[in-house]
Write a protein that holds these residues in place. Structure first.
Motif, PDB file in Angstrom:
ATOM      1  N   ASN A   7       0.818  -1.209   0.000  1.00 55.37           N
ATOM      2  CA  ASN A   7       0.000   0.000   0.000  1.00 55.37           C
ATOM      3  C   ASN A   7       0.854   1.262   0.000  1.00 55.37           C
ATOM      4  N   LEU A   8       2.036   1.188   0.618  1.00 54.71           N
ATOM      5  CA  LEU A   8       2.938   2.344   0.630  1.00 54.71           C
ATOM      6  C   LEU A   8       3.392   2.684  -0.790  1.00 54.71           C
ATOM      7  N   LEU A   9       3.740   1.662  -1.550  1.00 53.26           N
ATOM      8  CA  LEU A   9       4.134   1.893  -2.942  1.00 53.26           C
ATOM      9  C   LEU A   9       2.956   2.433  -3.753  1.00 53.26           C
ATOM     10  N   ASN A  10       1.784   1.853  -3.545  1.00 55.87           N
ATOM     11  CA  ASN A  10       0.600   2.320  -4.285  1.00 55.87           C
ATOM     12  C   ASN A  10       0.312   3.795  -3.998  1.00 55.87           C
ATOM     13  N   ARG A  11       0.495   4.215  -2.747  1.00 58.00           N
ATOM     14  CA  ARG A  11       0.183   5.598  -2.368  1.00 58.00           C
ATOM     15  C   ARG A  11       1.102   6.594  -3.078  1.00 58.00           C
ATOM     16  N   ILE A  12       2.400   6.287  -3.129  1.00 57.78           N
ATOM     17  CA  ILE A  12       3.282   7.279  -3.769  1.00 57.78           C
ATOM     18  C   ILE A  12       3.156   7.250  -5.290  1.00 57.78           C
ATOM     19  N   ILE A  13       2.774   6.097  -5.845  1.00 58.27           N
ATOM     20  CA  ILE A  13       2.492   6.072  -7.287  1.00 58.27           C
ATOM     21  C   ILE A  13       1.296   6.977  -7.577  1.00 58.27           C
ATOM     22  N   GLY A  14       0.237   6.823  -6.762  1.00 60.28           N
ATOM     23  CA  GLY A  14      -0.957   7.640  -6.957  1.00 60.28           C
ATOM     24  C   GLY A  14      -0.692   9.124  -6.756  1.00 60.28           C
ATOM     25  N   MET A  15       0.079   9.489  -5.722  1.00 60.38           N
ATOM     26  CA  MET A  15       0.361  10.906  -5.468  1.00 60.38           C
ATOM     27  C   MET A  15       1.268  11.501  -6.537  1.00 60.38           C
ATOM     28  N   SER A  16       2.268  10.727  -6.977  1.00 56.04           N
ATOM     29  CA  SER A  16       3.156  11.268  -8.011  1.00 56.04           C
ATOM     30  C   SER A  16       2.402  11.449  -9.329  1.00 56.04           C
ATOM     31  N   GLU A  17       1.456  10.564  -9.598  1.00 58.08           N
ATOM     32  CA  GLU A  17       0.640  10.720 -10.805  1.00 58.08           C
ATOM     33  C   GLU A  17      -0.170  12.012 -10.721  1.00 58.08           C
ATOM     34  N   LYS A  18      -0.729  12.284  -9.548  1.00 56.89           N
ATOM     35  CA  LYS A  18      -1.617  13.421  -9.364  1.00 56.89           C
ATOM     36  C   LYS A  18      -0.866  14.755  -9.302  1.00 56.89           C
ATOM     37  N   TYR A  19       0.307  14.734  -8.633  1.00 62.52           N
ATOM     38  CA  TYR A  19       0.980  15.996  -8.339  1.00 62.52           C
ATOM     39  C   TYR A  19       2.142  16.341  -9.279  1.00 62.52           C
ATOM     40  N   SER A  20       2.746  15.325  -9.940  1.00 64.95           N
ATOM     41  CA  SER A  20       3.970  15.634 -10.699  1.00 64.95           C
ATOM     42  C   SER A  20       4.109  14.828 -11.985  1.00 64.95           C
ATOM     43  N   ASP A  21       2.975  14.322 -12.494  1.00 64.69           N
ATOM     44  CA  ASP A  21       3.006  13.563 -13.745  1.00 64.69           C
ATOM     45  C   ASP A  21       4.013  12.409 -13.674  1.00 64.69           C
ATOM     46  N   PHE A  22       4.045  11.710 -12.534  1.00 63.38           N
ATOM     47  CA  PHE A  22       4.883  10.532 -12.274  1.00 63.38           C
ATOM     48  C   PHE A  22       6.369  10.853 -12.084  1.00 63.38           C
TER      49      PHE A  22
END
Length: 649
Positions: free
Chosen positions: A354-369
Motif C-alpha cells: 500500500n505504501l508503494l501504491n500511495r506514492i504512485i498515486g500521489m506522483s501521478e496526481k501531483y507531478s506527472d509521475f
C-alpha cells in the motif's frame, strides 16, 4: 572476501517438508545478501544418499538402491529450482568426486593415527545410523534419539579417536563463543562433550550401500559410517581430495543445520577437521522445528505441511517472508494458515504494498509521475536518519543469524514512510501551494522504499525487483553501496504505475485451501474400556496400588531452551528433551522462582503422559514436578545427570 554457505544435505528417505524449506530459505537469503554486498559467494546444498536405512527402503519398494536415491534426490533439486534457490552446487554423496574425496580424508586420518581397527558390539539404531552404549538406551533397549527399537550388532569396525579431541573441542568452544549459534545451543553441546567422548565407529560390514574404504587398506567388506561420509560433503564439494581449486572458499562462514543434527556438526565434524588439519567453520547455526497449529506434524495425523502446495497457493516469496519473520531463529515455530494470511495482509499488503501504491498515486496526481530527491534532505532529515539507523541495525541482525529481527528493522523503515505521509499530508500542502514540501515527502517515501527494498531483496528477490523497476533503479552491488553504505538518494526518475503487489487475501473456504493445509475433521475419541471400579479409585485410606502408580509416566528431561511467556508473571515456556524424536514444549508456572536463562541445560522430572493442554494459548505437553513450602518452590531433579527420557520410578 570469499563466503561459503551450506545447508545440511538432506537425507533421501522422504520428500522435502517444511523444515527443509525453512533451512534452505535462510541459506538462500544469506547467499543472496553475500552476493549483494560484493562477496565472492559459494552456496552448497544437496542430498545424503548412503546408509542401511536407504538400502532397506529401496528393497521394500523392490527398486535398485541407486534408482531409489536418484528419484528422491531429484524431488529435492526440482523443488529448490521451483523456489528459485540460488545454489551454486547441488552435491550428492553418490557423486564420484565426493567418494574419492571421502576416501582421501579417511586415508589421511588413518595415516595420522586417528583411525584404528577393532571390534564393536552394541545396540545399533538403523534409523539414526548410530551405535549407542547400553547406559544411554531407553526402556526396552530403544534408541535415545528417536525412540525406535535397536538391535544388537557385533562386527569388525574401524574407529575414529574422537576421545582424543575432547579437550581441543572444549578449548575451541571457549575461544570461539560464536562458533555455535544461537548461543543457547552452545551450552547443550559443551555439556555433552564434558560428559566424555568415546571413540566413534566409522565403518560398517553389515551392509554395502556406502563409500568403500581406500584400496590401500584392502578392506572390501567395509563401507564408511554414513555420518563420516555425509559430513565430508562440505569439503568434497570444494574439491577436497580431487581438484582443490575451490578449497579457497574454506572454511565455511555459515553452516545451517536443524537442531536434531547439531551434535554431529558441532562435535564430530570439527573433530574430523582437526584430524585433517583443516580450519573449522566460523558458525554452525542450528534452527528449531516447525509444528502445525500447535501440534507436532506427522503423516498419521494428516497435518504435514507440503511446502510446494503452500507456495502454489500463496506464492513462494510470501511463504519465504512468513517463515523467516514468524519465529526467532533457533526456536521452534508454528505454521498456521491464519498466521500466514495475517502476515500477508498486514505486513505485505498494508505496510509495503500500500505504501508503494500511495506514492504512485500521489506522483501521478501531483507531478506527472516524476520524482526528484533534491529537497528530501532539507525537509526530512530526521526520517532519513531514523531509517538509516534501522538499516544498519538490520544488517547487524543478519550477521548474528536473526532473520526475524532483520525483517523487523526493515519494516520500521516502511513504518517511517507511512507515518511521514500521514504527518506531512502532501495533499494538504498541494492545496496550500507548498508544492516543494509535498513532493519532497513523496520523494522521501520513494527513497525509503528503495533503500529497504535493497536489503529485502535477499528475502524476496522477485518482489523487490518489481519495486526497484517501478522506482527507476536496479538492485545491484553498486546500488547497495550507494543507497545503503553511502546514504545516497535516488536520481530523478519517472515512477512506473504497476498493479498492486499484494492484493488482500480473504481466508479461503476450506475446499479452496491446499490439501495439505486442510485440517481433518476431529475424530471421536474411543471410550475407555470398562474396568473394575475398585482398581481405578483410591481405597478408603487414600492409598493406590502399584499398578495405579505405574500408570503415571515420569521421565528425566533436559531443558534445551527457555523463555518468558509475555503478559505472564508466572509462566516460562520450556523446550524439553525427553529422548523422543522432537523436544516437548512445556509451560510451567515457575517464573517467580527460576529465570529462563537458569533453566537452560538443567534436568527436571516430567510427567510425560498427561493429556496436552493450553495455557495462555500455548500448548503444554507435560508437567514438571516441584515441591513448594513456606520457603518457596524447588524443582524435583535427578541427583546426577541422567540420559534424557530415563524413566523415574
Amino acid at each position: 572476501m570469499k563466503n561459503y554457505i551450506t545447508t545440511p544435505i538432506y537425507y533421501v528417505n522422504g520428500e522435502a517438508h517444511i523444515g527443509h524449506a525453512y533451512t534452505t530459505f535462510i541459506a538462500d537469503t544469506l547467499a543472496r545478501y553475500s552476493r549483494l554486498v560484493g562477496n565472492d559467494t559459494y552456496f552448497l546444498t544437496g542430498t545424503d544418499e548412503h546408509g542401511q536405512k536407504i538400502e532397506e527402503a529401496a528393497k521394500k519398494l523392490n527398486k535398485p538402491t541407486q534408482q531409489f536415491a536418484d528419484e528422491i534426490s531429484a524431488t529435492f533439486r526440482n523443488l529448490w529450482d521451483e523456489f528459485d534457490i540460488s545454489y551454486d552446487q547441488f552435491i550428492r554423496t553418490t557423486d564420484a568426486d565426493h567418494k574419492i574425496g571421502v576416501q582421501a580424508a579417511f586415508a589421511k586420518m588413518y595415516e595420522n593415527g586417528d583411525i584404528y581397527k577393532d571390534f564393536y558390539e552394541g545396540n545399533y539404531c538403523v534409523s539414526c545410523e548410530t551405535f549407542f552404549p547400553e547406559s544411554q538406551l531407553m526402556d526396552g533397549g530403544c534408541c535415545p534419539d528417536c525412540g525406535r527399537a535397536t538391535s544388537i550388532v557385533k562386527e569388525e569396525s574401524y574407529f575414529f579417536r574422537l576421545s582424543k579431541y575432547e579437550r581441543p573441542l572444549l578449548e575451541y568452544y571457549e575461544a570461539h563463543p560464536e562458533f555455535i549459534l544461537p548461543k543457547s545451543r552452545r551450552n547443550e553441546v559443551i555439556s555433552f562433550v564434558r560428559g566424555g567422548l568415546t571413540d566413534l565407529s566409522v565403518t560398517r560390514t553389515s551392509f554395502s550401500w556406502g563409500v568403500h574404504l581406500p584400496e590401500t587398506l584392502n578392506e572390501p567388506k567395509h563401507v564408511m559410517y554414513v555420518w563420516l561420509d555425509a559430513l565430508m560433503n562440505y569439503a568434497t564439494a570444494l574439491g577436497y581430495g580431487t581438484d582443490e581449486a575451490k578449497m579457497a572458499f574454506w572454511p565455511a562462514n555459515v553452516q545451517l543445520v536443524g537442531k536434531d543434527i547439531l551434535r554431529f556438526h558441532a562435535i564430530y565434524w570439527p573433530a574430523f577437521l582437526m584430524s585433517l588439519g583443516l580450519p573449522l567453520p566460523k558458525h554452525i547455526a542450528a534452527h528449531g522445528w516447525w509444528t502445525r497449529d500447535g501440534e507436532k506434524m506427522s503423516k498419521s495425523k494428516g497435518n504435514v505441511v507440503d511446502p510446494r502446495e503452500v507456495s502454489n497457493h500463496y506464492g513462494v516469496e510470501n511463504f519465504r517472508y512468513f517463515m523467516m519473520r514468524e519465529v526467532p531463529f533457533g526456536q521452534d515455530g508454528d505454521f498456521s494458515q491464519r498466521a500466514l494470511i495475517d502476515r500477508m495482509n498486514s505486513d505485505l499488503s498494508n505496510d509495503l504494498g500500500n505504501l508503494l501504491n500511495r506514492i504512485i498515486g500521489m506522483s501521478e496526481k501531483y507531478s506527472d509521475f516524476n520524482v526528484d530527491s533534491k529537497d528530501v534532505a532539507q525537509y526530512h532529515a530526521k526520517e532519513l536518519s531514523d531509517a538509516h539507523e534501522s538499516l544498519k541495525a538490520a544488517e547487524n541482525y543478519l550477521f548474528e543469524l536473526q532473520p526475524h529481527r532483520y525483517l523487523e528493522e526493515l519494516w520500521r523503515v516502511f513504518t517511517i514512510g507511512n507515518k511521514a505521509i500521514e504527518e506531512h499530508a502532501p495533499w494538504v500542502k498541494i492545496k496550500e501551494g507548498r508544492n516543494d514540501e509535498a513532493l519532497a515527502t513523496v520523494a522521501l517515501v520513494a527513497n525509503l522504499l528503495a533503500k529497504a527494498s535493497v536489503l529485502l531483496h535477499p528475502v524476496m528477490p522477485q518482489t523487490t525487483t518489481k519495486i526497484a523497476d517501478a522506482l527507476g533503479f536496479e538492485i545491484t552491488t553498486d546500488s547497495y553501496n550507494a543507497l545503503i553504505k553511502n546514504g545516497a538518494l535516488l536520481n530523478p526518475f519517472t515512477i512506473k504505475k504497476i498493479p498492486p503487489l499484494f492484493p488482500r487475501i480473504e481466508e479461503p473456504l476450506m475446499a479452496e485451501a491446499p490439501k495439505a493445509m486442510i485440517e481433518e475433521a476431529p475424530k471421536a475419541e474411543p471410550k475407555p474400556a470398562m474396568v473394575d471400579k475398585k482398581e481405578t479409585t483410591l481405597s478408603e485410606e487414600g492409598l493406590i496400588t502399584i499398578d495405579q502408580f505405574f500408570q503415571t509416566s515420569i521421565k528425566i528431561g533436559t531443558v534445551l531452551d527457555a523463555e518468558e511467556v509475555p503478559k505472564s508473571s508466572k509462566l516460562l515456556k520450556l523446550q524439553v528433551d525427553l529422548g523422543e524424536e522432537t523436544p516437548r514444549q512445556i509451560v510451567a508456572g515457575i517464573r517467580e522462582y527460576y529465570s529462563a536463562q537458569s533453566m537452560i541445560g538443567t534436568q527436571v522430572c516430567v510427567v510425560a503422559n498427561l493429556k496436552p493442554a493450553k495455557l495462555m494459548g500455548l500448548l503444554s505437553e507435560g508437567m514438571i514436578l516441584a515441591a513448594k513450602d513456606a520457603d518457596g518452590l524447588s524443582l524435583v531433579r535427578p541427583e546426577k545427570p541422567r540420559l534424557s527420557g530415563s524413566s523415574v520410578g
